[in-house]
Write an enzyme that holds these catalytic residues in place. Sequence first.
Site, PDB file in Angstrom:
ATOM      1  N   ASP A   1       9.266   2.699  -0.190  1.00  0.00           N
ATOM      2  CA  ASP A   1       8.131   3.522   0.684  1.00  0.00           C
ATOM      3  C   ASP A   1       8.487   2.847   2.312  1.00  0.00           C
ATOM      4  OD1 ASP A   1       6.009   4.260   1.974  1.00  0.00           O
ATOM      5  OD2 ASP A   1       4.480   3.482   0.441  1.00  0.00           O
TER       6      ASP A   1
ATOM      7  N   TYR B   1       1.034  -1.174  -0.009  1.00  0.00           N
ATOM      8  CA  TYR B   1       0.029  -0.111  -0.046  1.00  0.00           C
ATOM      9  C   TYR B   1       0.805   1.434  -0.063  1.00  0.00           C
ATOM     10  CZ  TYR B   1      -3.321   3.357   1.702  1.00  0.00           C
ATOM     11  OH  TYR B   1      -4.096   4.644   1.793  1.00  0.00           O
TER      12      TYR B   1
ATOM     13  N   LYS C   1       4.450   9.071   8.731  1.00  0.00           N
ATOM     14  CA  LYS C   1       4.258   8.624  10.239  1.00  0.00           C
ATOM     15  C   LYS C   1       5.304   8.779  11.309  1.00  0.00           C
ATOM     16  CE  LYS C   1       0.843   5.322   8.344  1.00  0.00           C
ATOM     17  NZ  LYS C   1       0.949   4.097   7.112  1.00  0.00           N
TER      18      LYS C   1
HETATM   19  C1  LIG Z   1       0.289   4.882   5.780  1.00  0.00           C
HETATM   20  C2  LIG Z   1       1.190   4.451   4.559  1.00  0.00           C
HETATM   21  C3  LIG Z   1       1.122   5.311   3.478  1.00  0.00           C
HETATM   22  C4  LIG Z   1       0.063   6.518   3.359  1.00  0.00           C
HETATM   23  O1  LIG Z   1       0.386   7.729   4.407  1.00  0.00           O
HETATM   24  P1  LIG Z   1      -0.644   8.762   4.638  1.00  0.00           P
HETATM   25  O2  LIG Z   1      -0.118   9.467   5.791  1.00  0.00           O
HETATM   26  O3  LIG Z   1      -1.919   7.582   5.268  1.00  0.00           O
HETATM   27  O4  LIG Z   1      -1.433   9.272   3.347  1.00  0.00           O
HETATM   28  C5  LIG Z   1       1.971   5.028   2.228  1.00  0.00           C
HETATM   29  N1  LIG Z   1       2.786   3.851   2.603  1.00  0.00           N
HETATM   30  C6  LIG Z   1       2.698   3.155   3.470  1.00  0.00           C
HETATM   31  C7  LIG Z   1       3.714   2.164   3.502  1.00  0.00           C
HETATM   32  C8  LIG Z   1       2.037   3.329   4.562  1.00  0.00           C
HETATM   33  O5  LIG Z   1       1.961   2.454   5.680  1.00  0.00           O
END
Ligand SMILES: *Cc1c(COP(=O)(O)O)cnc(C)c1O
Length: 432
Positions: free
Chosen positions: A246, A151, A274
């Site tokens: 990511d 994701y 995060k």
């Molecule tokens: C949470 C997450 C996102 C998206 O971040 P948001 O702050 O919710 O837009 C993208 N990549 C990964 C791996 C994530 O866990």
Amino acid sequence: MPHDSTHLPGNHSQDLWKRALDLIPGGVNSPVRAFKGVGGEPFFVTKAKGFTITDADGRDYVDFVGTWGPAILGHAPDCVIGAVREAALNGTSFGIPNPLEVEMAETICRLVPSVEKVRMVNSGTEAVMSCIRLARGVTARDRIVKFEGCYHGHVDSLLVKAGSGALTLGQPDSAGIPSALAELTITVPFNDIEALKTVFREGGKEIAAVILEPVPANAGLYLPKPGFLEGVQALCREYGALLIFDEVMTGFRLAPGGAQEVFGIRPDLTAMGKVIGGGLPVGAFGGRRNLMDWLAPLGPVYQAGTLSGNPLALTAGLAQLREMERINGWQLLEELGMLFEEGMRRAIHGKEMTFQRIGSMFCLYFRQGPILNLADAKESDTTAFAHFFHQALDRGIYLAPSQFEAGFLSTAHSPEVLEDGLKTLTDILKGA
Ligand SMILES: *Cc1c(COP(=O)(O)O)cnc(C)c1O
């Protein structure tokens, strides 16, 4: 999905839920909060401190979600709250460069091995979106490769998984995404280097970038096989595609430098979020200097944000990272993770379940392991998971409300808290 548990939110939560359903689509501002994966109604939280969240009816829960990752020191650590409170007195947004932006850039570039220049944004989604645009701009290529089950936020190009089989062109996962865009995204099973080789052999010169969560944590949690990440990087180099990690979830959590530090791989670009926001809305992306210099105002790839580099958000993030470094939080989290893993392994011994963990991230799958990709994860017994989730909730333990989400420990989860939690979870699993 029906659920057969006695857990019901209290009156205040139920009332709020009714009002929310009337005015907010699905009652929530982010879909997974709606409990669709486990059935029942969500509760409303009014307060969070340390390992505890408190709902609108005054009930406490031990929280294993940690606002989906950011709360690495537990909720509302004094060092973060104090710093934010003080910073707010100087103003909440300037729209002009502020010193914290320099300090944050220095911190990120010092901690994350591959990052030489960085730009701040406001969410993980925005970070990923910007990486993709930059990669396409730099390479003058359009295609993107992603992995099933990874994701990357709700970026149009990335809300795509394989329609059928590894090598088919993507079908969008969401309405509203032009098929012309989705077709530019190729999906491959995670941990399948042969599938990726085939993709590159067939059209490698059109691929701008390969993006992945180095440790996928959005379909539960599974790890890269030894050599997999190296293999992906080698293919990217051979064909001139960029490698994007990511690390929105893994960054500053698995190690100060994220998964790239743990696995010793330097991606070309990295998306972050995060933990670096300390619970405020923050994202960042960075990479090699010569790539980042393609961004406006230096280069032709446009990217901007009114609130980017926000002083409150950066204050929170910096305070959290400073404290993590001061207490060597990552070592502590590994120790807590090991303790939790040992207990969970004992609890599921002889059962059709698998516990997977790295550092402070974990997942309990309701099926035999190992789980190496999305297809494996999907074989999990989600009904059994939902039952387990609600029983835990009844007994004051809040786990992620879906089989396909990771759990998180924080430094506030002391060994005593974990032993207590393990006792309860073990008890519940006896009946599973
Ligand atoms: C949470 C997450 C996102 C998206 O971040 P948001 O702050 O919710 O837009 C993208 N990549 C990964 C791996 C994530 O866990």
